[in-house]
Design a protein around this motif. Structure first.
Motif, short mmCIF file in Angstrom:
data_model
loop_
_atom_site.label_atom_id
_atom_site.label_comp_id
_atom_site.label_asym_id
_atom_site.label_seq_id
_atom_site.Cartn_x
_atom_site.Cartn_y
_atom_site.Cartn_z
N ALA A 166 0.85 -1.19 0.00
CA ALA A 166 0.00 0.00 0.00
C ALA A 166 0.89 1.24 0.00
O ALA A 166 1.58 1.53 0.98
CB ALA A 166 -0.92 0.00 1.20
N LEU A 167 0.89 1.97 -1.12
CA LEU A 167 1.64 3.22 -1.26
C LEU A 167 0.66 4.36 -1.00
O LEU A 167 -0.31 4.53 -1.74
CB LEU A 167 2.24 3.32 -2.66
N MET A 168 0.90 5.14 0.05
CA MET A 168 -0.09 6.13 0.47
C MET A 168 0.56 7.46 0.85
O MET A 168 1.77 7.54 1.08
CB MET A 168 -0.89 5.59 1.67
N GLN A 169 -0.29 8.48 0.93
CA GLN A 169 0.16 9.80 1.35
C GLN A 169 0.50 9.79 2.83
O GLN A 169 -0.28 9.30 3.65
CB GLN A 169 -0.94 10.84 1.08
N ASN A 170 1.68 10.30 3.17
CA ASN A 170 2.06 10.44 4.57
C ASN A 170 1.22 11.54 5.21
O ASN A 170 1.23 12.68 4.76
CB ASN A 170 3.56 10.77 4.66
N SER A 171 0.49 11.21 6.26
CA SER A 171 -0.38 12.20 6.91
C SER A 171 0.40 13.38 7.44
O SER A 171 -0.12 14.50 7.53
CB SER A 171 -1.17 11.54 8.05
N GLY A 172 1.67 13.15 7.80
CA GLY A 172 2.48 14.24 8.31
C GLY A 172 2.77 15.31 7.28
O GLY A 172 3.14 16.43 7.63
N ASP A 182 -4.81 9.72 10.68
CA ASP A 182 -3.38 9.71 10.93
C ASP A 182 -2.75 8.44 10.36
O ASP A 182 -3.45 7.54 9.87
CB ASP A 182 -3.06 9.87 12.43
N ASN A 183 -1.42 8.37 10.41
CA ASN A 183 -0.72 7.23 9.81
C ASN A 183 -1.06 5.92 10.48
O ASN A 183 -1.08 4.87 9.82
CB ASN A 183 0.80 7.48 9.86
N TYR A 184 -1.30 5.94 11.79
CA TYR A 184 -1.66 4.70 12.48
C TYR A 184 -2.99 4.17 11.96
O TYR A 184 -3.13 2.98 11.66
CB TYR A 184 -1.74 4.95 13.99
N GLU A 185 -3.98 5.04 11.85
CA GLU A 185 -5.31 4.61 11.40
C GLU A 185 -5.26 4.02 10.00
O GLU A 185 -5.84 2.95 9.74
CB GLU A 185 -6.27 5.79 11.45
N LYS A 186 -4.58 4.70 9.08
CA LYS A 186 -4.55 4.21 7.70
C LYS A 186 -3.69 2.95 7.58
O LYS A 186 -4.00 2.06 6.78
CB LYS A 186 -4.07 5.30 6.75
N ALA A 187 -2.62 2.85 8.37
CA ALA A 187 -1.78 1.66 8.32
C ALA A 187 -2.53 0.44 8.82
O ALA A 187 -2.45 -0.65 8.23
CB ALA A 187 -0.52 1.88 9.15
#
Length: 274
Positions: A166-172, A182-187
């Motif tokens: 999964a290649l995704m936008q970094n929330s940061g 946030d990154n935890y939720e999407k990961a």
């Protein structure tokens, strides 16, 4: 032990040493020698572990135990009431450097890892990717990098097959007001939908794939996770998604630790200084 705790603890312990039959003056003079002895004791604890002594996996618990013992143990004392608060916390450790490659390109491409600084990853000139802290239990994956955009909703993963990356936008890299998750939720969502690894793409390196409100029994990420710069993310998206090799060697252990509270028996109950 944090810098603030390391500064406050010697004064707290000195007060504990002064509690036996000694009344404190209104403006106490703080002698240097006893404080230095306490600081040296903390340094001895830190020197017994090869890693950062503020981590509960190394010297923190021993430092807390030293404080409790110096204050006379848990319970009521003549000057302090001492109690502890027990809890568990996940501790992340990277065992060896991560790997990011494009094995099917001609010639194969190996990207450059960014350096680590005081445990926090960051992007600098002439580097491409960084480990994401709390980014899973490690693994070795070669698969297509499927772009899932923000990755905050299940429908974002329509183009990702099970076992792909999964290649995704970094929330940061997204302004807080525009951030959908946030990154935890999407990961965690990506892992639940079958992703074999995660790559965060953005202008800054991801910090923690972890939530500060974590409680015992809640999940942590198990699949590998790294962060890449925006240009590298664009390369990975080419031709519908490049086949990437992602390898990480890391571990997340849930460890026991505790806080120490020492409350003076005197003073005004409605006026507390921490």
């Amino acid at each position: 032990m944090s810098a603030a705790a390391a500064t406050a603890a010697p004064l707290l312990l000195l007060l504990g040493q002064l509690q036996h039959g000694l009344s404190l003056p209104a403006v106490p003079r703080v002698p240097v020698a006893p404080i230095m002895e306490i600081l040296e004791a903390f340094q001895d604890i830190a020197s017994q572990t090869p890693e950062n002594a503020r981590c509960v996996a190394t010297g923190y618990n021993a430092s807390a135990e030293y404080i409790v013992n110096q204050l006379g143990g848990i319970g009521q004392g003549s000057y302090f009431d001492v109690e502890v608060q027990h809890f568990t916390v996940p501790i992340y450790k990277a065992l060896t450097p991560p790997v990011l490659e494009l094995p099917l390109s001609d010639p194969p491409v190996t990207f450059t890892q960014c350096p680590e600084s005081t445990g926090w990853q960051h992007y600098v000139r002439d580097c491409d990717y960084a480990m994401a802290r709390y980014g899973g239990q490690g693994g070795d994956v070669t698969a297509r990098a499927a772009w899932v955009g923000e990755g905050c909703a299940a429908e974002d993963y329509a183009d990702m097959a099970e076992g792909e990356i999964a290649l995704m936008q970094n929330s940061g890299s997204v302004p807080a007001a525009e951030r959908l998750c946030d990154n935890y939720e999407k990961a965690m969502l990506a892992e639940s939908l079958g992703a074999a690894a995660i790559i965060f793409a953005g202008s800054i390196a991801p910090a923690r794939v972890f939530q500060s409100t974590w409680r015992a029994g809640e999940a942590t990420l198990t699949i590998p996770a790294i962060g890449v710069t925006t240009p590298v993310g664009a390369v990975l998206r080419q031709d519908g998604g490049q086949v990437a090799h992602v390898a990480t060697d890391s571990v997340i252990d849930v460890l026991y630790t505790y806080n120490v509270f020492a409350t003076t028996r005197g003073g005004e109950a409605g006026s507390t200084v921490m």
